[in-house]
Motif scaffolding. Structure first.
Motif, PDB file in Angstrom:
ATOM      1  N   ILE A 285     -13.586 -59.775  41.051  1.00  0.00           N
ATOM      2  CA  ILE A 285     -14.172 -60.895  40.295  1.00  0.00           C
ATOM      3  C   ILE A 285     -15.264 -60.447  39.335  1.00  0.00           C
ATOM      4  O   ILE A 285     -15.698 -61.229  38.490  1.00  0.00           O
ATOM      5  CB  ILE A 285     -14.729 -61.983  41.239  1.00  0.00           C
ATOM      6  CG1 ILE A 285     -16.012 -61.502  41.944  1.00  0.00           C
ATOM      7  CG2 ILE A 285     -13.672 -62.446  42.232  1.00  0.00           C
ATOM      8  CD1 ILE A 285     -16.728 -62.594  42.721  1.00  0.00           C
ATOM      9  N   PHE A 286     -15.702 -59.190  39.446  1.00  0.00           N
ATOM     10  CA  PHE A 286     -16.838 -58.738  38.644  1.00  0.00           C
ATOM     11  C   PHE A 286     -16.397 -57.971  37.401  1.00  0.00           C
ATOM     12  O   PHE A 286     -15.414 -57.234  37.417  1.00  0.00           O
ATOM     13  CB  PHE A 286     -17.763 -57.859  39.487  1.00  0.00           C
ATOM     14  CG  PHE A 286     -18.350 -58.568  40.674  1.00  0.00           C
ATOM     15  CD1 PHE A 286     -19.271 -59.583  40.500  1.00  0.00           C
ATOM     16  CD2 PHE A 286     -17.947 -58.241  41.961  1.00  0.00           C
ATOM     17  CE1 PHE A 286     -19.798 -60.255  41.590  1.00  0.00           C
ATOM     18  CE2 PHE A 286     -18.466 -58.907  43.063  1.00  0.00           C
ATOM     19  CZ  PHE A 286     -19.395 -59.923  42.874  1.00  0.00           C
ATOM     20  N   ASP A 287     -17.166 -58.157  36.343  1.00  0.00           N
ATOM     21  CA  ASP A 287     -16.963 -57.433  35.094  1.00  0.00           C
ATOM     22  C   ASP A 287     -18.180 -56.529  34.864  1.00  0.00           C
ATOM     23  O   ASP A 287     -18.141 -55.347  35.160  1.00  0.00           O
ATOM     24  CB  ASP A 287     -16.772 -58.426  33.955  1.00  0.00           C
ATOM     25  CG  ASP A 287     -16.571 -57.767  32.598  1.00  0.00           C
ATOM     26  OD1 ASP A 287     -16.265 -56.553  32.567  1.00  0.00           O
ATOM     27  OD2 ASP A 287     -16.718 -58.455  31.568  1.00  0.00           O
ATOM     28  N   VAL A 288     -19.279 -57.102  34.393  1.00  0.00           N
ATOM     29  CA  VAL A 288     -20.532 -56.364  34.236  1.00  0.00           C
ATOM     30  C   VAL A 288     -21.558 -56.972  35.188  1.00  0.00           C
ATOM     31  O   VAL A 288     -21.718 -58.192  35.244  1.00  0.00           O
ATOM     32  CB  VAL A 288     -21.049 -56.438  32.786  1.00  0.00           C
ATOM     33  CG1 VAL A 288     -22.397 -55.735  32.668  1.00  0.00           C
ATOM     34  CG2 VAL A 288     -20.039 -55.815  31.829  1.00  0.00           C
ATOM     35  N   VAL A 289     -22.230 -56.125  35.934  1.00  0.00           N
ATOM     36  CA  VAL A 289     -23.279 -56.559  36.860  1.00  0.00           C
ATOM     37  C   VAL A 289     -24.595 -55.949  36.395  1.00  0.00           C
ATOM     38  O   VAL A 289     -24.693 -54.729  36.258  1.00  0.00           O
ATOM     39  CB  VAL A 289     -22.980 -56.121  38.305  1.00  0.00           C
ATOM     40  CG1 VAL A 289     -24.097 -56.578  39.243  1.00  0.00           C
ATOM     41  CG2 VAL A 289     -21.629 -56.663  38.771  1.00  0.00           C
ATOM     42  N   VAL A 290     -25.592 -56.785  36.139  1.00  0.00           N
ATOM     43  CA  VAL A 290     -26.892 -56.280  35.688  1.00  0.00           C
ATOM     44  C   VAL A 290     -27.895 -56.430  36.825  1.00  0.00           C
ATOM     45  O   VAL A 290     -27.919 -57.442  37.524  1.00  0.00           O
ATOM     46  CB  VAL A 290     -27.378 -57.012  34.414  1.00  0.00           C
ATOM     47  CG1 VAL A 290     -27.627 -58.492  34.661  1.00  0.00           C
ATOM     48  CG2 VAL A 290     -28.620 -56.335  33.845  1.00  0.00           C
ATOM     49  N   SER A 291     -28.720 -55.396  37.003  1.00  0.00           N
ATOM     50  CA  SER A 291     -29.578 -55.385  38.184  1.00  0.00           C
ATOM     51  C   SER A 291     -30.850 -54.590  37.928  1.00  0.00           C
ATOM     52  O   SER A 291     -30.952 -53.806  36.985  1.00  0.00           O
ATOM     53  CB  SER A 291     -28.823 -54.769  39.366  1.00  0.00           C
ATOM     54  OG  SER A 291     -28.521 -53.419  39.085  1.00  0.00           O
ATOM     55  N   SER A 292     -31.784 -54.775  38.823  1.00  0.00           N
ATOM     56  CA  SER A 292     -33.011 -53.998  38.799  1.00  0.00           C
ATOM     57  C   SER A 292     -32.733 -52.562  39.228  1.00  0.00           C
ATOM     58  O   SER A 292     -31.625 -52.221  39.653  1.00  0.00           O
ATOM     59  CB  SER A 292     -34.048 -54.634  39.732  1.00  0.00           C
ATOM     60  OG  SER A 292     -33.619 -54.514  41.092  1.00  0.00           O
ATOM     61  N   ASN A 293     -33.747 -51.740  39.165  1.00  0.00           N
ATOM     62  CA  ASN A 293     -33.601 -50.316  39.437  1.00  0.00           C
ATOM     63  C   ASN A 293     -33.064 -50.040  40.850  1.00  0.00           C
ATOM     64  O   ASN A 293     -32.072 -49.318  41.036  1.00  0.00           O
ATOM     65  CB  ASN A 293     -34.958 -49.639  39.242  1.00  0.00           C
ATOM     66  CG  ASN A 293     -34.844 -48.222  38.741  1.00  0.00           C
ATOM     67  OD1 ASN A 293     -33.878 -47.532  39.014  1.00  0.00           O
ATOM     68  ND2 ASN A 293     -35.849 -47.770  38.018  1.00  0.00           N
ATOM     69  N   LEU A 294     -33.698 -50.626  41.846  1.00  0.00           N
ATOM     70  CA  LEU A 294     -33.281 -50.396  43.228  1.00  0.00           C
ATOM     71  C   LEU A 294     -31.942 -51.040  43.528  1.00  0.00           C
ATOM     72  O   LEU A 294     -31.045 -50.409  44.101  1.00  0.00           O
ATOM     73  CB  LEU A 294     -34.348 -50.929  44.193  1.00  0.00           C
ATOM     74  CG  LEU A 294     -34.003 -50.855  45.684  1.00  0.00           C
ATOM     75  CD1 LEU A 294     -33.786 -49.418  46.130  1.00  0.00           C
ATOM     76  CD2 LEU A 294     -35.098 -51.519  46.519  1.00  0.00           C
ATOM     77  N   PHE A 295     -31.774 -52.299  43.154  1.00  0.00           N
ATOM     78  CA  PHE A 295     -30.522 -52.992  43.442  1.00  0.00           C
ATOM     79  C   PHE A 295     -29.342 -52.288  42.768  1.00  0.00           C
ATOM     80  O   PHE A 295     -28.264 -52.161  43.341  1.00  0.00           O
ATOM     81  CB  PHE A 295     -30.599 -54.446  42.974  1.00  0.00           C
ATOM     82  CG  PHE A 295     -31.529 -55.319  43.781  1.00  0.00           C
ATOM     83  CD1 PHE A 295     -32.138 -54.853  44.936  1.00  0.00           C
ATOM     84  CD2 PHE A 295     -31.800 -56.626  43.378  1.00  0.00           C
ATOM     85  CE1 PHE A 295     -32.996 -55.657  45.680  1.00  0.00           C
ATOM     86  CE2 PHE A 295     -32.647 -57.431  44.111  1.00  0.00           C
ATOM     87  CZ  PHE A 295     -33.253 -56.951  45.262  1.00  0.00           C
ATOM     88  N   GLY A 296     -29.561 -51.830  41.532  1.00  0.00           N
ATOM     89  CA  GLY A 296     -28.490 -51.138  40.817  1.00  0.00           C
ATOM     90  C   GLY A 296     -28.131 -49.821  41.460  1.00  0.00           C
ATOM     91  O   GLY A 296     -26.956 -49.427  41.498  1.00  0.00           O
ATOM     92  N   ASP A 297     -29.129 -49.125  41.983  1.00  0.00           N
ATOM     93  CA  ASP A 297     -28.883 -47.854  42.667  1.00  0.00           C
ATOM     94  C   ASP A 297     -27.978 -48.082  43.876  1.00  0.00           C
ATOM     95  O   ASP A 297     -26.997 -47.363  44.100  1.00  0.00           O
ATOM     96  CB  ASP A 297     -30.220 -47.256  43.094  1.00  0.00           C
ATOM     97  CG  ASP A 297     -30.135 -45.770  43.384  1.00  0.00           C
ATOM     98  OD1 ASP A 297     -29.052 -45.176  43.215  1.00  0.00           O
ATOM     99  OD2 ASP A 297     -31.163 -45.183  43.781  1.00  0.00           O
ATOM    100  N   ILE A 298     -28.290 -49.093  44.658  1.00  0.00           N
ATOM    101  CA  ILE A 298     -27.511 -49.385  45.865  1.00  0.00           C
ATOM    102  C   ILE A 298     -26.112 -49.888  45.513  1.00  0.00           C
ATOM    103  O   ILE A 298     -25.104 -49.436  46.076  1.00  0.00           O
ATOM    104  CB  ILE A 298     -28.260 -50.404  46.737  1.00  0.00           C
ATOM    105  CG1 ILE A 298     -29.581 -49.802  47.238  1.00  0.00           C
ATOM    106  CG2 ILE A 298     -27.404 -50.847  47.916  1.00  0.00           C
ATOM    107  CD1 ILE A 298     -30.516 -50.800  47.891  1.00  0.00           C
ATOM    108  N   LEU A 299     -26.025 -50.823  44.575  1.00  0.00           N
ATOM    109  CA  LEU A 299     -24.723 -51.396  44.214  1.00  0.00           C
ATOM    110  C   LEU A 299     -23.770 -50.344  43.655  1.00  0.00           C
ATOM    111  O   LEU A 299     -22.568 -50.360  43.936  1.00  0.00           O
ATOM    112  CB  LEU A 299     -24.902 -52.520  43.195  1.00  0.00           C
ATOM    113  CG  LEU A 299     -25.457 -53.844  43.717  1.00  0.00           C
ATOM    114  CD1 LEU A 299     -25.707 -54.792  42.552  1.00  0.00           C
ATOM    115  CD2 LEU A 299     -24.500 -54.486  44.721  1.00  0.00           C
TER     116      LEU A 299
END
Length: 353
Positions: free
Chosen positions: A231-245
């Motif tokens: 269901i995902f295309d582009v996911v934008v996130s903070s530094n920590l959340f993006g690292d984990i995702l």
């Protein structure tokens, strides 16, 4: 003919095996394409350099790298000799910060020939856009007192400028893909920074009426990466959340050994840096079985950054074809060596001619 001048830092461990493999592929690609040329300059900056010099790179290292169009990095880390916070902050993060590489992008996609740990895998193709300069990885904080009264404080910093920059990048990327951006938040538990993040996301989304949006709390979003990544295309996130995702994205693909990443300077005033997600893997270094796909896919992202998207896509297609044919290193269920995988990719590139 376009000539790209690339600073190469193989780094530690398997970086010294997968980077030469990727350079072999890029040289073959240049021979086949005809309109491309690469000039590689290698730098021996790693934990060995630290042991000999007390620093991860020379004092003028940043000035040296400024003259290149991109930095192509292998892996950094040798924790038995050099603590990670010294090796990473002395080289990798130093380059990211001083070259204002404010965006980190990491793809995760269904990969032909690779068995995902997900039981019912549908085709998925997503991109994590991670704010790369501040957030939870701020250097602001410290420790006071000792013993049972010891206190550690780590401040998360979210500026509107950096937050908007990451979100603008995500929306523009979505316009070239499937037109959807998901925001990773946690505003029900983190009471200052995440409501601010949500407000900026809402403001930025108004500039892109052609792009659909969604927002999920990071715990639910992590679960959806596993249960319905399609269901995902582009996911934008903070530094920590993006690292984990992005690490989770590599896991659902089937191996962190194939996952690439790019650290982007959006202004073009400094070079961007391209590196695989995996580490230096000292446990397998020297055995000739390191998976070169992540480093080669990283090279594909570098080509995309330069605007050579057509040949970049052909390279990614070949990576998947080779894997689908069973030419795989042991980490993804095969028996091939690093060099055998590399040769198979180069041979398919030569067939393009």
């Amino acid at each position: 003919m376009k000539t790209y001048e690339i600073a190469v830092i193989p780094g530690d461990g398997i970086g010294n095996e997968v980077v030469p493999a990727a350079l072999q592929v890029l040289r073959t690609l240049a021979d086949v394409h005809g309109g491309l040329n690469f000039k590689f300059t290698s730098f021996p900056w790693n934990c060995d350099y630290y042991m000999a010099n007390g620093k991860m790179m020379p004092d003028d290292g940043i000035d040296i790298l400024k003259g290149f169009q991109a930095v192509f990095l292998g892996a950094i880390g040798d924790p038995k000799r050099v603590p990670d916070h010294i090796s990473l902050w002395g080289l990798l993060i130093k380059i990211r910060r001083e070259f204002e590489q404010s965006i980190n992008i990491r793809p995760a996609a269904y990969f032909k020939g690779l068995e995902s740990p997900l039981k019912h895998t549908k085709n998925f193709d997503l991109m994590v856009v991670r704010e790369n300069s501040e957030g939870e990885y701020s250097e602001i904080g410290g420790r006071i007192h000792k013993g049972e009264d010891q206190l550690a404080i780590q401040n998360a910093i979210f500026s509107r400028r950096a937050t908007e920059r990451a979100m603008d990048y995500a929306f523009k990327l979505a316009q070239s893909r499937r037109g959807h951006v998901t925001s990773a938040t946690k505003s029900n538990g983190i009471v200052h920074t995440m409501p601010f993040w949500d407000e900026v996301f809402e403001d930025v989304s108004k500039k892109y009426p052609d792009v659909q949006t969604a927002a999920y709390h990071i715990d639910a979003l992590s679960a959806f990466f596993v249960t319905r990544p399609e269901i995902f295309d582009v996911v934008v996130s903070s530094n920590l959340f993006g690292d984990i995702l992005s690490e989770l994205g590599a896991a659902i693909m089937g191996s962190i050994g194939i996952a690439p990443a790019a650290n982007i300077n959006t202004k073009g005033n400094y070079p961007s840096m391209f590196e695989p997600v995996h580490g230096s893997a000292p446990d397998i270094y020297g055995r000739g079985i390191a998976n070169p796909i992540a480093q080669i896919w990283t090279a594909k992202m570098m080509l995309d950054h330069f605007g050579d998207t057509d040949i970049a896509q052909k390279l990614l297609d070949i990576l998947q074809d080779v894997t689908a044919e069973g030419v795989k290193t042991p980490d993804i269920g095969g028996r091939a060596t690093t060099q055998e995988v590399t040769e198979a990719i180069c041979n398919k590139l030569k067939d393009l001619a």
